[in-house]
Design a protein around this motif. Structure first.
Motif, PDB file in Angstrom:
ATOM      1  N   PRO A 190       0.817  -1.222   0.000  1.00 17.80           N
ATOM      2  CA  PRO A 190       0.000   0.000   0.000  1.00 17.80           C
ATOM      3  C   PRO A 190       0.848   1.267   0.000  1.00 17.80           C
ATOM      4  CG  PRO A 190      -0.750  -1.555   1.677  1.00 17.80           C
ATOM      5  CD  PRO A 190       0.558  -2.063   1.181  1.00 17.80           C
ATOM      6  N   ARG A 191       0.328   2.279  -0.681  1.00 17.41           N
ATOM      7  CA  ARG A 191       0.916   3.616  -0.564  1.00 17.41           C
ATOM      8  C   ARG A 191       0.545   4.194   0.794  1.00 17.41           C
ATOM      9  NH1 ARG A 191      -0.979   7.652  -3.408  1.00 17.41           N
ATOM     10  NH2 ARG A 191      -2.871   6.573  -4.072  1.00 17.41           N
ATOM     11  N   GLN A 192       1.434   4.997   1.317  1.00 19.99           N
ATOM     12  CA  GLN A 192       1.193   5.588   2.626  1.00 19.99           C
ATOM     13  C   GLN A 192       1.119   7.103   2.509  1.00 19.99           C
ATOM     14  OE1 GLN A 192       4.249   5.102   5.632  1.00 19.99           O
ATOM     15  NE2 GLN A 192       2.719   4.778   7.211  1.00 19.99           N
ATOM     16  N   LEU A 201      -3.266   4.321   4.931  1.00 16.53           N
ATOM     17  CA  LEU A 201      -2.797   3.449   3.864  1.00 16.53           C
ATOM     18  C   LEU A 201      -3.786   3.489   2.708  1.00 16.53           C
ATOM     19  CD1 LEU A 201      -1.551   0.355   5.908  1.00 16.53           C
ATOM     20  CD2 LEU A 201      -0.235   2.304   5.067  1.00 16.53           C
ATOM     21  N   GLY A 203      -4.221   2.546  -1.792  1.00 10.51           N
ATOM     22  CA  GLY A 203      -4.074   1.381  -2.652  1.00 10.51           C
ATOM     23  C   GLY A 203      -2.620   1.041  -2.894  1.00 10.51           C
ATOM     24  N   ILE A 204      -2.380  -0.006  -3.664  1.00 14.01           N
ATOM     25  CA  ILE A 204      -1.003  -0.421  -3.919  1.00 14.01           C
ATOM     26  C   ILE A 204      -0.261   0.689  -4.663  1.00 14.01           C
ATOM     27  CG2 ILE A 204      -1.541  -2.874  -3.903  1.00 14.01           C
ATOM     28  CD1 ILE A 204      -1.537  -2.823  -6.940  1.00 14.01           C
ATOM     29  N   SER A 205       1.038   0.753  -4.461  1.00 12.75           N
ATOM     30  CA  SER A 205       1.827   1.864  -4.993  1.00 12.75           C
ATOM     31  C   SER A 205       2.032   1.779  -6.503  1.00 12.75           C
ATOM     32  CB  SER A 205       3.189   1.897  -4.298  1.00 12.75           C
ATOM     33  OG  SER A 205       3.920   0.710  -4.582  1.00 12.75           O
ATOM     34  N   VAL A 249      -8.979  -7.152  -4.113  1.00 13.72           N
ATOM     35  CA  VAL A 249      -8.059  -6.851  -3.015  1.00 13.72           C
ATOM     36  C   VAL A 249      -7.280  -8.104  -2.625  1.00 13.72           C
ATOM     37  CG1 VAL A 249      -7.894  -6.036  -0.630  1.00 13.72           C
ATOM     38  CG2 VAL A 249      -9.558  -5.006  -2.188  1.00 13.72           C
ATOM     39  N   CYS A 252      -4.469  -8.887  -5.171  1.00 14.62           N
ATOM     40  CA  CYS A 252      -3.255  -8.082  -4.980  1.00 14.62           C
ATOM     41  C   CYS A 252      -2.486  -8.535  -3.742  1.00 14.62           C
ATOM     42  CB  CYS A 252      -3.618  -6.604  -4.871  1.00 14.62           C
ATOM     43  SG  CYS A 252      -4.236  -5.879  -6.402  1.00 14.62           S
TER      44      CYS A 252
END
Length: 281
Positions: A190-192, A201, A203-205, A249, A252
């Protein structure tokens, strides 16, 4: 270039350009760039990129060519569907229908010039399919001589193309501190966006190699499609996740887990072993 410089006895350290950019003080020129690179390289927390070997780069080039052919084939298929749809002919999605396009054209009266265009696109589609098959066979031949790739093939859901790309990206895996670092380099964490002591947090980066991330997600989806026939702790974890989260989700998250498993297998020189389910232990 890194290998050439290393051959002279120098220690080569590669830095990602977006890590150097914050150290550029003014307008861009060679002197400012050199100063920024030296400043970035002197940082103790700087993350460096391990130079790839010739075999790794050659294999990555093969994968990039395959991916380009796949994209071109998708564009060609969509173009044929679009032209036919303009004349009121709707075909199901899939390669099977495109392969029998000549018989479909014979069933519908179409302008001769359009038929000629569609035949040219169909010939291009067949050419691309042949090239993709040839590249995949070459990948399988190279994978047969790669012990790391053979071990990665034992991961559930992972096929020859993904195993080959994982082997070329990982190398010995020592450039990553832990399995999460490798998963983060592929963009599966996850992007922070946190501030004021509050963690947020997203979604994914989606960083790193898009093709590898796409293949890992497809491996996860293939594993989930046959989940009723799967067993072991990964299967139990996936079932528990599907009970409370959306399938996208979970796909991923499972792709991230597969990436971590691949890193652990490469660094520890191990083969994937299906651990028994906790309920059945």
């Amino acid at each position: 270039m890194a290998r050439k410089i290393g051959a002279f006895g120098h220690i080569v350290k590669l830095i990602s350009p977006h890590f150097v950019r914050p150290f550029v003080k003014s307008n861009k020129n060679d002197f400012v760039d050199a100063e920024a690179i030296c400043e970035a390289a002197s940082r103790p927390s700087m993350r460096f990129v391990t130079p790839k070997t010739e075999s790794q780069q050659t294999l990555l080039a093969l994968h990039r060519v395959r991916q380009a052919f796949v994209r071109d084939r998708v564009r060609t298929t969509n173009q044929m569907h679009g032209f036919l749809l303009e004349f009121g002919i709707s075909l199901p999605v899939g390669h099977a229908v495109v392969k029998r396009l000549p018989s479909v054209l014979a069933e519908h009266p179409l302008p001769p010039r359009l038929v000629l265009i569609l035949e040219q696109l169909h010939a291009h589609f067949k050419y691309l399919s042949e090239q993709i098959r040839a590249i995949e066979k070459e990948i399988e031949r190279q994978l047969a001589d790669d012990p790391i790739g053979q071990r990665l093939l034992t991961i559930p859901g992972v096929g020859p193309v993904t195993a080959s790309l994982l082997a070329s990206e990982l190398g010995d895996g020592k450039q990553y501190r832990c399995s999460r670092d490798f998963s983060a380099s592929v963009g599966l964490v996850p992007r922070q966006y946190s501030t004021g002591g509050r963690s947020n947090l997203l979604g994914i980066s989606k960083r790193g190699d898009k093709n590898l991330r796409h293949l890992l997600v497809q491996c996860a989806r293939a594993f989930m499609l046959r989940l009723d026939k799967q067993h072991g702790r990964i299967a139990d974890w996936t079932r528990a996740m599907l009970a409370r989260r959306h399938s996208s989700v979970v796909a991923c998250a499972l792709a991230s887990k597969l990436a971590r498993v691949a890193w652990a297998m490469v660094t520890h020189d191990a083969v994937f072993e299906r651990q028994a389910s906790v309920t059945g232990a």
